[in-house]
Scaffold this motif. Structure first.
Motif, PDB file in Angstrom:
ATOM      1  N   MET A  40       0.840  -1.169   0.000  1.00 48.35           N
ATOM      2  CA  MET A  40       0.000   0.000   0.000  1.00 48.35           C
ATOM      3  C   MET A  40       0.891   1.239   0.000  1.00 48.35           C
ATOM      4  N   HIS A  41       0.496   2.237  -0.765  1.00 44.94           N
ATOM      5  CA  HIS A  41       1.258   3.485  -0.872  1.00 44.94           C
ATOM      6  C   HIS A  41       0.437   4.598  -0.225  1.00 44.94           C
ATOM      7  N   THR A  42       0.966   5.223   0.810  1.00 50.65           N
ATOM      8  CA  THR A  42       0.264   6.289   1.512  1.00 50.65           C
ATOM      9  C   THR A  42       0.537   7.617   0.833  1.00 50.65           C
ATOM     10  N   VAL A  43      -0.514   8.354   0.545  1.00 48.69           N
ATOM     11  CA  VAL A  43      -0.398   9.684  -0.037  1.00 48.69           C
ATOM     12  C   VAL A  43      -1.036  10.667   0.931  1.00 48.69           C
ATOM     13  N   TYR A  44      -0.286  11.652   1.353  1.00 50.59           N
ATOM     14  CA  TYR A  44      -0.797  12.665   2.267  1.00 50.59           C
ATOM     15  C   TYR A  44      -1.425  13.790   1.461  1.00 50.59           C
ATOM     16  N   LEU A  45      -2.632  14.161   1.839  1.00 47.55           N
ATOM     17  CA  LEU A  45      -3.372  15.176   1.098  1.00 47.55           C
ATOM     18  C   LEU A  45      -3.289  16.525   1.795  1.00 47.55           C
ATOM     19  N   ASP A  46      -3.242  17.565   0.989  1.00 47.34           N
ATOM     20  CA  ASP A  46      -3.303  18.905   1.553  1.00 47.34           C
ATOM     21  C   ASP A  46      -4.734  19.160   2.029  1.00 47.34           C
ATOM     22  N   THR A  47      -4.943  20.226   2.764  1.00 44.77           N
ATOM     23  CA  THR A  47      -6.241  20.517   3.379  1.00 44.77           C
ATOM     24  C   THR A  47      -7.352  20.659   2.341  1.00 44.77           C
ATOM     25  N   LEU A  48      -7.104  21.383   1.263  1.00 40.73           N
ATOM     26  CA  LEU A  48      -8.131  21.596   0.235  1.00 40.73           C
ATOM     27  C   LEU A  48      -8.530  20.274  -0.414  1.00 40.73           C
ATOM     28  N   THR A  49      -7.553  19.477  -0.812  1.00 38.89           N
ATOM     29  CA  THR A  49      -7.848  18.194  -1.444  1.00 38.89           C
ATOM     30  C   THR A  49      -8.625  17.295  -0.496  1.00 38.89           C
ATOM     31  N   HIS A  50      -8.206  17.267   0.766  1.00 41.90           N
ATOM     32  CA  HIS A  50      -8.883  16.445   1.760  1.00 41.90           C
ATOM     33  C   HIS A  50     -10.338  16.893   1.929  1.00 41.90           C
ATOM     34  N   ARG A  51     -10.569  18.197   1.989  1.00 38.45           N
ATOM     35  CA  ARG A  51     -11.931  18.720   2.148  1.00 38.45           C
ATOM     36  C   ARG A  51     -12.786  18.379   0.937  1.00 38.45           C
ATOM     37  N   LEU A  52     -12.233  18.557  -0.285  1.00 39.81           N
ATOM     38  CA  LEU A  52     -12.979  18.235  -1.497  1.00 39.81           C
ATOM     39  C   LEU A  52     -13.315  16.749  -1.570  1.00 39.81           C
ATOM     40  N   LEU A  53     -12.371  15.926  -1.194  1.00 40.25           N
ATOM     41  CA  LEU A  53     -12.607  14.491  -1.201  1.00 40.25           C
ATOM     42  C   LEU A  53     -13.674  14.109  -0.180  1.00 40.25           C
ATOM     43  N   ASP A  54     -13.620  14.692   1.001  1.00 34.75           N
ATOM     44  CA  ASP A  54     -14.647  14.438   2.017  1.00 34.75           C
ATOM     45  C   ASP A  54     -16.029  14.843   1.517  1.00 34.75           C
ATOM     46  N   GLU A  55     -16.123  16.034   0.910  1.00 33.85           N
ATOM     47  CA  GLU A  55     -17.411  16.509   0.403  1.00 33.85           C
ATOM     48  C   GLU A  55     -17.931  15.606  -0.709  1.00 33.85           C
ATOM     49  N   TRP A  56     -17.038  15.204  -1.598  1.00 31.65           N
ATOM     50  CA  TRP A  56     -17.440  14.344  -2.704  1.00 31.65           C
ATOM     51  C   TRP A  56     -17.906  12.989  -2.182  1.00 31.65           C
ATOM     52  N   LEU A  57     -17.173  12.407  -1.236  1.00 31.44           N
ATOM     53  CA  LEU A  57     -17.579  11.122  -0.682  1.00 31.44           C
ATOM     54  C   LEU A  57     -18.918  11.224   0.034  1.00 31.44           C
ATOM     55  N   ALA A  97     -15.988  17.148  -9.169  1.00 30.10           N
ATOM     56  CA  ALA A  97     -15.608  17.571  -7.815  1.00 30.10           C
ATOM     57  C   ALA A  97     -14.600  18.713  -7.862  1.00 30.10           C
ATOM     58  N   PHE A  98     -13.814  18.785  -8.935  1.00 28.63           N
ATOM     59  CA  PHE A  98     -12.792  19.825  -9.044  1.00 28.63           C
ATOM     60  C   PHE A  98     -13.259  21.050  -9.826  1.00 28.63           C
ATOM     61  N   ASP A  99     -14.422  20.980 -10.453  1.00 30.12           N
ATOM     62  CA  ASP A  99     -14.904  22.093 -11.280  1.00 30.12           C
ATOM     63  C   ASP A  99     -15.000  23.404 -10.512  1.00 30.12           C
ATOM     64  N   HIS A 100     -15.340  23.345  -9.250  1.00 27.09           N
ATOM     65  CA  HIS A 100     -15.517  24.560  -8.457  1.00 27.09           C
ATOM     66  C   HIS A 100     -14.188  25.213  -8.086  1.00 27.09           C
ATOM     67  N   THR A 101     -13.096  24.496  -8.225  1.00 24.61           N
ATOM     68  CA  THR A 101     -11.799  25.053  -7.851  1.00 24.61           C
ATOM     69  C   THR A 101     -11.151  25.844  -8.976  1.00 24.61           C
ATOM     70  N   ILE A 107      -9.204  24.516 -11.175  1.00 22.40           N
ATOM     71  CA  ILE A 107      -7.978  23.822 -11.580  1.00 22.40           C
ATOM     72  C   ILE A 107      -8.281  22.341 -11.768  1.00 22.40           C
ATOM     73  N   THR A 108      -7.385  21.665 -12.468  1.00 22.19           N
ATOM     74  CA  THR A 108      -7.563  20.235 -12.712  1.00 22.19           C
ATOM     75  C   THR A 108      -6.900  19.437 -11.592  1.00 22.19           C
ATOM     76  N   PRO A 109      -7.281  18.174 -11.431  1.00 20.92           N
ATOM     77  CA  PRO A 109      -6.600  17.332 -10.442  1.00 20.92           C
ATOM     78  C   PRO A 109      -5.090  17.248 -10.699  1.00 20.92           C
ATOM     79  N   ARG A 110      -4.711  17.214 -11.961  1.00 16.63           N
ATOM     80  CA  ARG A 110      -3.282  17.146 -12.298  1.00 16.63           C
ATOM     81  C   ARG A 110      -2.553  18.405 -11.832  1.00 16.63           C
TER      82      ARG A 110
END
Length: 105
Positions: A1-18, A55-59, A61-64
């Motif tokens: 398993m590969h752990t990726v640490y998310l920044d605050t914005l990404t984490h919040r967007l992912l939480d909202e999307w989930l 999920a990224f349209d409101h930001t 910017i693209t996920p990349r």
């Protein structure tokens, strides 16, 4: 398993999307122990590119772009290409380019 640490914005967007996905989709039985970190049961379909993009349209910017910015920010903080390779799973040459960009001197 590969752990990726998310920044605050990404984490919040992912939480909202989930949460949105959970609220709008069918409600599967609770996930058994040992599922992935996010706790998504394997019965749910994979996330489509379109759903992730929405999920990224409101930001604006693209996920990349967000990932690239996250790697660059980490390069500014550490200046250690080996750390970037382990943290993000990127090629060593790419990690060195990020460090050189973050620290041009």
């Amino acid at each position: 398993m590969h752990t990726v640490y998310l920044d605050t914005l990404t984490h919040r967007l992912l939480d909202e999307w989930l949460q949105e996905r959970h609220d709008s989709g069918p409600h599967p039985p609770p996930a058994p122990a040992g599922d992935d970190v996010l706790g998504a049961p394997p019965a749910l379909p994979p996330v489509s590119h379109c759903a992730l993009r929405r999920a990224f349209d409101h930001t604006g910017i693209t996920p990349r772009q967000m990932r690239s910015d996250r790697v660059l920010d980490e390069a500014r903080q550490t200046a250690d290409p080996v750390h970037l390779v382990h943290l993000f799973g990127i090629h060593p040459g790419t990690a060195v380019r990020y460090v050189h960009t973050a620290h041009p001197d």
